[in-house]
Design a protein around this motif. Structure first.
Motif, PDB file in Angstrom:
ATOM      1  N   ARG A   2       9.016   3.461   9.023  1.00 35.06           N
ATOM      2  CA  ARG A   2       9.927   2.333   8.822  1.00 35.06           C
ATOM      3  C   ARG A   2       9.913   1.876   7.375  1.00 35.06           C
ATOM      4  NH1 ARG A   2       8.079  -1.747  10.289  1.00 35.06           N
ATOM      5  NH2 ARG A   2       6.432  -1.049  11.705  1.00 35.06           N
ATOM      6  N   THR A   3       8.711   1.774   6.817  1.00 37.98           N
ATOM      7  CA  THR A   3       8.592   1.247   5.469  1.00 37.98           C
ATOM      8  C   THR A   3       9.221   2.172   4.442  1.00 37.98           C
ATOM      9  OG1 THR A   3       6.598   0.086   6.101  1.00 37.98           O
ATOM     10  CG2 THR A   3       6.966   0.411   3.745  1.00 37.98           C
ATOM     11  N   LEU A   4       9.045   3.474   4.615  1.00 37.50           N
ATOM     12  CA  LEU A   4       9.651   4.406   3.662  1.00 37.50           C
ATOM     13  C   LEU A   4      11.169   4.288   3.694  1.00 37.50           C
ATOM     14  CD1 LEU A   4       7.299   7.478   4.164  1.00 37.50           C
ATOM     15  CD2 LEU A   4       7.571   6.139   2.062  1.00 37.50           C
ATOM     16  N   ILE A   5      11.722   4.095   4.871  1.00 40.15           N
ATOM     17  CA  ILE A   5      13.173   3.908   4.959  1.00 40.15           C
ATOM     18  C   ILE A   5      13.571   2.574   4.334  1.00 40.15           C
ATOM     19  CG2 ILE A   5      15.090   3.606   6.599  1.00 40.15           C
ATOM     20  CD1 ILE A   5      13.930   5.882   8.189  1.00 40.15           C
ATOM     21  N   THR A   6      12.753   1.548   4.544  1.00 41.78           N
ATOM     22  CA  THR A   6      13.001   0.263   3.886  1.00 41.78           C
ATOM     23  C   THR A   6      12.995   0.422   2.363  1.00 41.78           C
ATOM     24  OG1 THR A   6      11.936  -0.893   5.727  1.00 41.78           O
ATOM     25  CG2 THR A   6      12.207  -2.130   3.674  1.00 41.78           C
ATOM     26  N   LEU A   7      12.000   1.154   1.849  1.00 38.59           N
ATOM     27  CA  LEU A   7      11.933   1.391   0.399  1.00 38.59           C
ATOM     28  C   LEU A   7      13.234   2.053  -0.079  1.00 38.59           C
ATOM     29  CD1 LEU A   7       8.335   2.776  -0.324  1.00 38.59           C
ATOM     30  CD2 LEU A   7       9.110   0.414  -0.264  1.00 38.59           C
ATOM     31  N   ALA A  16       0.831  -1.208   0.000  1.00 36.54           N
ATOM     32  CA  ALA A  16       0.000   0.000   0.000  1.00 36.54           C
ATOM     33  C   ALA A  16       0.863   1.255   0.000  1.00 36.54           C
ATOM     34  CB  ALA A  16      -0.921   0.002   1.211  1.00 36.54           C
ATOM     35  N   ILE A  17       1.916   1.247   0.816  1.00 32.66           N
ATOM     36  CA  ILE A  17       2.781   2.421   0.915  1.00 32.66           C
ATOM     37  C   ILE A  17       3.519   2.651  -0.398  1.00 32.66           C
ATOM     38  CG2 ILE A  17       4.848   3.337   2.072  1.00 32.66           C
ATOM     39  CD1 ILE A  17       3.739   1.872   4.655  1.00 32.66           C
ATOM     40  N   TYR A  18       4.047   1.573  -0.967  1.00 38.37           N
ATOM     41  CA  TYR A  18       4.755   1.727  -2.230  1.00 38.37           C
ATOM     42  C   TYR A  18       3.814   2.210  -3.332  1.00 38.37           C
ATOM     43  CZ  TYR A  18       7.558   0.729  -6.353  1.00 38.37           C
ATOM     44  OH  TYR A  18       8.234   0.849  -7.541  1.00 38.37           O
ATOM     45  N   ARG A  19       2.632   1.611  -3.400  1.00 39.67           N
ATOM     46  CA  ARG A  19       1.681   1.990  -4.450  1.00 39.67           C
ATOM     47  C   ARG A  19       1.206   3.426  -4.263  1.00 39.67           C
ATOM     48  NH1 ARG A  19      -0.892  -2.261  -7.418  1.00 39.67           N
ATOM     49  NH2 ARG A  19      -2.874  -1.173  -7.304  1.00 39.67           N
ATOM     50  N   GLU A  20       0.995   3.828  -3.029  1.00 42.23           N
ATOM     51  CA  GLU A  20       0.557   5.202  -2.781  1.00 42.23           C
ATOM     52  C   GLU A  20       1.633   6.204  -3.195  1.00 42.23           C
ATOM     53  OE1 GLU A  20      -2.654   5.596  -1.711  1.00 42.23           O
ATOM     54  OE2 GLU A  20      -2.234   7.654  -2.332  1.00 42.23           O
ATOM     55  N   LEU A  21       2.886   5.840  -2.878  1.00 41.71           N
ATOM     56  CA  LEU A  21       3.999   6.734  -3.242  1.00 41.71           C
ATOM     57  C   LEU A  21       4.130   6.857  -4.762  1.00 41.71           C
ATOM     58  CD1 LEU A  21       6.320   8.470  -2.123  1.00 41.71           C
ATOM     59  CD2 LEU A  21       7.744   6.432  -2.065  1.00 41.71           C
ATOM     60  N   MET A  22       3.807   5.779  -5.459  1.00 35.81           N
ATOM     61  CA  MET A  22       3.888   5.818  -6.921  1.00 35.81           C
ATOM     62  C   MET A  22       2.828   6.718  -7.528  1.00 35.81           C
ATOM     63  SD  MET A  22       4.950   2.346  -8.765  1.00 35.81           S
ATOM     64  CE  MET A  22       3.829   1.291  -7.870  1.00 35.81           C
ATOM     65  N   LYS A  23       1.718   6.849  -6.827  1.00 33.01           N
ATOM     66  CA  LYS A  23       0.593   7.603  -7.399  1.00 33.01           C
ATOM     67  C   LYS A  23       0.749   9.111  -7.273  1.00 33.01           C
ATOM     68  CE  LYS A  23      -2.853   4.093  -6.225  1.00 33.01           C
ATOM     69  NZ  LYS A  23      -3.787   3.912  -5.104  1.00 33.01           N
ATOM     70  N   ALA A  83      14.020   1.272  -3.846  1.00 30.41           N
ATOM     71  CA  ALA A  83      12.718   1.502  -4.464  1.00 30.41           C
ATOM     72  C   ALA A  83      12.251   2.948  -4.258  1.00 30.41           C
ATOM     73  CB  ALA A  83      11.684   0.532  -3.896  1.00 30.41           C
ATOM     74  N   ALA A  84      13.017   3.737  -3.514  1.00 33.41           N
ATOM     75  CA  ALA A  84      12.673   5.143  -3.297  1.00 33.41           C
ATOM     76  C   ALA A  84      13.913   5.933  -2.911  1.00 33.41           C
ATOM     77  CB  ALA A  84      11.610   5.282  -2.207  1.00 33.41           C
ATOM     78  N   ASN A  85      13.836   7.228  -3.103  1.00 35.26           N
ATOM     79  CA  ASN A  85      14.912   8.125  -2.700  1.00 35.26           C
ATOM     80  C   ASN A  85      14.416   9.128  -1.665  1.00 35.26           C
ATOM     81  OD1 ASN A  85      17.396   7.565  -3.962  1.00 35.26           O
ATOM     82  ND2 ASN A  85      16.512   8.189  -5.932  1.00 35.26           N
TER      83      ASN A  85
END
Lengths: 155, 155
Positions: free
Chosen positions: A72-77, A37-44, A82-84
């Motif tokens: 935590r998840t954003l740091i994991t990404l 959910a977090i990854y998909r939301e960030l992509m949108k 998968a994210a900057n």
DNA sequence: GTACTATATAGGAGTAAATCCTATTTGTCA
DNA sequence: TGACAAATAGGATTTACTCCTATATAGTAC
């Protein structure tokens, strides 16, 4: 060249989701509904959100999600590639009163900041449409990585 | 090219102090002992300190100085053009999952972050001694300024 | 499918960094 | 030398995380 009103189409979203799931498996990370959910939301979005902004958005669809999980998840990404984290953000403010042209390298492990000066970087030319649209007050080349001391300690 | 063990000599320190006093007058800012002390302390170091680090150093000579003053003054130094905030620091972390090569412009007023892509920036070459000494994980061109919307609002 | 286990999460407590508030002090200028 | 706008000290508050621990769950092994 300046990208605006970015919206990802659903085909692309699914393709990137598949890629993300593969990346998680590859790194031995569990594919949890929250992570997806977090990854998909960030992509949108193209608004480069903070954890707080993401949390407020995600709560609409996942009322039970915790702010800690979002953080935590954003740091994991970020760690899994998968994210900057955008340059002018993160950590506490660090000051420098050397106003001569120079550049910075920051060690992401020990947080030490090194000055260096590479003349060609002083003269990089911006595309004209940027100068037309925005008032540029600062233009820098910025490096991150692991410094020599931390590299040694890791062995 | 990589600058290390920087120490300012006392002649230079006094010259810069004079310049700073002039700059304060020019901007209508009072020349207080605290401001002078903070500026001079910042000039003596190359460790790109945080407000907390500065506070701990300054307390040795100015036991009464407050953390708030150090914070406020460092931001004042930045606003008057006597100091910079290092790129990977400040504000809360902002995330971006677009991993294609691109660059960021950040509006220092509204904190909005804009993507743009200028191909020549993807290929800027680092000086070889940097690559030898450090493990570079990220290399970016980063811009700050005022965005078109904030520029309009100011008139 | 069922059981196991290491990983991840929720929710609250705790911490760090920065900002706000207000009474007091102090540069600056008339 | 007095007036006043600006700056400071010190404590309270806010913001942005980070830590802790009991519970839940994804992945795997049977």
């Amino acid at each position: 060249m300046i990208k605006e009103n970015y919206t990802i189409n659903s085909a692309e979203l699914e393709k990137k989701t598949e890629w993300f799931i593969g990346k998680c498996r590859e790194k031995g990370l569990k594919v949890t509904p929250q992570r997806l959910a977090i990854y998909r939301e960030l992509m949108k979005t193209d608004e480069h959100p903070s954890a707080e902004m993401m949390y407020n958005k995600l709560r609409q669809d996942y009322p039970g999600i915790s702010l800690d999980t979002v953080n935590r998840t954003l740091i994991t990404l970020h760690e899994m590639g998968a994210a900057n984290i955008v340059e002018g953000s993160g950590d506490s403010k660090r000051y420098d009163c050397n106003m001569d042209e120079h550049q910075h390298f920051k060690c992401i492990k020990c947080k030490k900041i090194y000055d260096f000066h590479h003349k060609p970087f002083d003269d990089i030319k911006l595309p004209p449409n940027i100068n037309k649209k925005f008032k540029i007050l600062r233009k820098t080349v910025y490096l991150e990585g692991i410094c020599d001391i931390c590299l040694e300690e890791n062995e």
